[in-house]
Each structure stands twice: as structure tokens, then as C-alpha cells.
Design a protein around this motif. Structure first.
Motif, PDB file in Angstrom:
ATOM      1  N   VAL A  87      29.225   5.050  16.259  1.00  0.00           N
ATOM      2  CA  VAL A  87      28.258   6.132  16.028  1.00  0.00           C
ATOM      3  C   VAL A  87      28.449   6.723  14.635  1.00  0.00           C
ATOM      4  O   VAL A  87      27.473   6.955  13.902  1.00  0.00           O
ATOM      5  CB  VAL A  87      28.413   7.222  17.114  1.00  0.00           C
ATOM      6  CG1 VAL A  87      27.549   8.430  16.805  1.00  0.00           C
ATOM      7  CG2 VAL A  87      28.098   6.659  18.480  1.00  0.00           C
ATOM      8  N   LYS A  88      29.705   6.936  14.255  1.00  0.00           N
ATOM      9  CA  LYS A  88      29.978   7.492  12.928  1.00  0.00           C
ATOM     10  C   LYS A  88      29.565   6.520  11.830  1.00  0.00           C
ATOM     11  O   LYS A  88      29.096   6.930  10.771  1.00  0.00           O
ATOM     12  CB  LYS A  88      31.463   7.838  12.788  1.00  0.00           C
ATOM     13  CG  LYS A  88      31.859   9.051  13.590  1.00  0.00           C
ATOM     14  CD  LYS A  88      33.313   9.373  13.400  1.00  0.00           C
ATOM     15  CE  LYS A  88      33.698  10.590  14.226  1.00  0.00           C
ATOM     16  NZ  LYS A  88      35.113  10.918  14.080  1.00  0.00           N
ATOM     17  N   SER A  89      29.727   5.237  12.080  1.00  0.00           N
ATOM     18  CA  SER A  89      29.322   4.234  11.101  1.00  0.00           C
ATOM     19  C   SER A  89      27.810   4.274  10.872  1.00  0.00           C
ATOM     20  O   SER A  89      27.351   4.272   9.729  1.00  0.00           O
ATOM     21  CB  SER A  89      29.745   2.836  11.574  1.00  0.00           C
ATOM     22  OG  SER A  89      29.236   1.848  10.716  1.00  0.00           O
ATOM     23  N   GLN A  90      27.049   4.332  11.943  1.00  0.00           N
ATOM     24  CA  GLN A  90      25.596   4.378  11.804  1.00  0.00           C
ATOM     25  C   GLN A  90      25.124   5.671  11.154  1.00  0.00           C
ATOM     26  O   GLN A  90      24.198   5.672  10.341  1.00  0.00           O
ATOM     27  CB  GLN A  90      24.930   4.196  13.177  1.00  0.00           C
ATOM     28  CG  GLN A  90      25.087   2.803  13.738  1.00  0.00           C
ATOM     29  CD  GLN A  90      24.567   1.734  12.780  1.00  0.00           C
ATOM     30  OE1 GLN A  90      23.472   1.835  12.248  1.00  0.00           O
ATOM     31  NE2 GLN A  90      25.388   0.728  12.541  1.00  0.00           N
ATOM     32  N   SER A  91      25.778   6.769  11.493  1.00  0.00           N
ATOM     33  CA  SER A  91      25.437   8.054  10.878  1.00  0.00           C
ATOM     34  C   SER A  91      25.722   8.032   9.377  1.00  0.00           C
ATOM     35  O   SER A  91      24.892   8.465   8.569  1.00  0.00           O
ATOM     36  CB  SER A  91      26.223   9.171  11.550  1.00  0.00           C
ATOM     37  OG  SER A  91      26.031  10.390  10.884  1.00  0.00           O
ATOM     38  N   ALA A  92      26.897   7.525   9.004  1.00  0.00           N
ATOM     39  CA  ALA A  92      27.256   7.456   7.581  1.00  0.00           C
ATOM     40  C   ALA A  92      26.336   6.496   6.833  1.00  0.00           C
ATOM     41  O   ALA A  92      25.995   6.742   5.676  1.00  0.00           O
ATOM     42  CB  ALA A  92      28.711   7.026   7.426  1.00  0.00           C
ATOM     43  N   LYS A  93      25.907   5.425   7.480  1.00  0.00           N
ATOM     44  CA  LYS A  93      25.002   4.473   6.828  1.00  0.00           C
ATOM     45  C   LYS A  93      23.652   5.129   6.540  1.00  0.00           C
ATOM     46  O   LYS A  93      23.077   4.929   5.467  1.00  0.00           O
ATOM     47  CB  LYS A  93      24.818   3.235   7.696  1.00  0.00           C
ATOM     48  CG  LYS A  93      23.992   2.162   7.025  1.00  0.00           C
ATOM     49  CD  LYS A  93      23.925   0.898   7.853  1.00  0.00           C
ATOM     50  CE  LYS A  93      23.167  -0.170   7.103  1.00  0.00           C
ATOM     51  NZ  LYS A  93      23.121  -1.430   7.863  1.00  0.00           N
ATOM     52  N   ALA A  94      23.151   5.909   7.483  1.00  0.00           N
ATOM     53  CA  ALA A  94      21.877   6.599   7.273  1.00  0.00           C
ATOM     54  C   ALA A  94      21.975   7.597   6.115  1.00  0.00           C
ATOM     55  O   ALA A  94      21.079   7.672   5.267  1.00  0.00           O
ATOM     56  CB  ALA A  94      21.448   7.306   8.552  1.00  0.00           C
ATOM     57  N   VAL A  95      23.073   8.345   6.065  1.00  0.00           N
ATOM     58  CA  VAL A  95      23.261   9.313   4.982  1.00  0.00           C
ATOM     59  C   VAL A  95      23.429   8.590   3.652  1.00  0.00           C
ATOM     60  O   VAL A  95      22.897   9.018   2.628  1.00  0.00           O
ATOM     61  CB  VAL A  95      24.459  10.250   5.281  1.00  0.00           C
ATOM     62  CG1 VAL A  95      24.735  11.170   4.103  1.00  0.00           C
ATOM     63  CG2 VAL A  95      24.196  11.059   6.536  1.00  0.00           C
ATOM     64  N   TYR A  96      24.164   7.478   3.653  1.00  0.00           N
ATOM     65  CA  TYR A  96      24.331   6.667   2.438  1.00  0.00           C
ATOM     66  C   TYR A  96      22.976   6.213   1.905  1.00  0.00           C
ATOM     67  O   TYR A  96      22.720   6.293   0.701  1.00  0.00           O
ATOM     68  CB  TYR A  96      25.221   5.451   2.738  1.00  0.00           C
ATOM     69  CG  TYR A  96      25.063   4.310   1.771  1.00  0.00           C
ATOM     70  CD1 TYR A  96      25.479   4.421   0.448  1.00  0.00           C
ATOM     71  CD2 TYR A  96      24.464   3.114   2.169  1.00  0.00           C
ATOM     72  CE1 TYR A  96      25.326   3.375  -0.443  1.00  0.00           C
ATOM     73  CE2 TYR A  96      24.310   2.065   1.283  1.00  0.00           C
ATOM     74  CZ  TYR A  96      24.738   2.204  -0.020  1.00  0.00           C
ATOM     75  OH  TYR A  96      24.575   1.163  -0.896  1.00  0.00           O
TER      76      TYR A  96
END
Length: 188
Positions: free
Chosen positions: A75-84
Motif C-alpha cells: 500500500v505504501k509503495s503504491q501511495s508513494a508511486k502516485a505522489v512521485y
């Protein structure tokens, strides 16, 4: 350089830094999630093949599942990818917006940041400096240190490499300082 240009340059660096930090974060958490899945698969294979006891594999599976449920790396990976991706879009369209618009969008994105792995902060700073051409070869001041072993290991884990060049003088100082430390720790 006037105040408006300094503000724009500082803002551009902040966006590039945040972009790289989020990129490193999504790769880090993505790799953690894949590692947990690999460990679960290996534990299941060992149990089915009879290579380890059911108690041992059950313990391993329990620890890994607990880790997955508490850390929520996927979940954190997908969230960070969206913000990136949002930071990247803002960086690519930096010249299309007014400074005040960029400040507003940047402050909105800052609220979504995932600040959890401190060992990725300095590599993200070096990557941003390199991206903007702020290297010693281009006449900019040197950064204070090379990457630590911990930072290098994390970058290796996520599959990234920082190409920032330190001068030979700084490398010589680091080598001599490390040799002095070895001499000081050696009583002979």
C-alpha cells in the motif's frame, strides 16, 4: 541573481528532491513487499517438500504475515508511486506555471508525502543535485560526504545508483580519515 530567481531555483530543487525521495520510497516498499512474498513462497515450498518442520515454517509464515499486515509495504509503495508521479508532472511543467501556483501545488503535494526511511533522504538530495546539474564539475559547492554503507545497501536493494561525483580531494580526505581511524583503533 534576484530574489525571484533564487525562489524559483530553490523551489525547483525542492520538487526534484521530493520527486526522487518518493521514487526511492516506492521502489523500497515495493521490493519489501516482493521479498515478503518470496519468503512466504519459499516457506510453503519447504513445508510441502518436507524440508522443514511445520512448526518452523508456521513460525516463519506468522512473522512474515505480521510484518506485511503492520508495515503494509504494498500500500505504501503504491501511495508513494502516485505522489512521485505527481511530483514528476509538476517538475516537467515547472516553466508552464507561475511561482505562486507552483508553491500552492507543492504545498498540497507535501501533505501527501511519505516520510519514513531516513536513509533515503541523502541519496535523494544527491540525485536531485545531479539532475539539476549542481555538481562540482559545473562549479557548484561540494556536498559534505559520500554515501554511507547503509545508504549504499538500501540503494542496491532498490536497484538505484547515484552518479554524483565527489572530487578527488574529498575522496583523499575520506581515505586518510579512515586510515587514521584504523591506526587509532590498532594498539600496535
Amino acid at each position: 541573481m534576484d530574489n525571484q530567481e533564487q525562489t524559483a531555483q530553490h523551489l525547483k530543487f525542492s520538487i526534484a528532491y521530493s520527486m526522487y525521495y518518493e521514487k526511492f520510497m516506492y521502489k523500497f516498499y515495493g521490493r519489501l513487499d516482493k521479498l515478503a512474498a518470496l519468503i512466504l513462497m519459499l516457506a510453503a515450498i519447504c513445508t510441502v517438500a518436507g524440508l522443514c518442520s511445520a512448526i518452523m515454517s508456521g513460525l516463519i509464515i506468522t512473522v512474515v504475515v505480521f510484518f506485511q499486515l503492520t508495515i503494509k509495504a504494498g500500500v505504501k509503495s503504491q501511495s508513494a508511486k502516485a505522489v512521485y508521479q505527481e511530483y514528476k508532472s509538476l517538475y516537467l511543467h515547472f516553466d508552464d506555471y507561475d511561482i505562486e501556483e507552483i508553491k500552492g501545488k507543492f504545498s498540497e503535494l507535501n501533505l501527501k508525502d511519505t516520510d519514513e526511511v531516513d536513509a533515503l533522504a541523502y541519496p535523494a538530495r544527491l540525485a536531485a543535485l545531479e539532475m539539476l546539474g549542481m555538481t562540482p564539475a559545473n562549479g557548484y559547492a561540494e556536498v559534505t560526504r559520500n554515501l554511507s554503507v547503509k545508504e549504499q545497501l538500501i540503494l542496491f536493494f532498490i536497484g538505484e545508483r547515484i552518479e554524483y561525483e565527489f572530487s578527488e580531494m574529498l575522496r583523499g580526505q575520506i581515505i586518510s580519515a579512515s586510515l587514521d581511524m584504523v591506526k587509532d583503533s590498532n594498539p600496535n
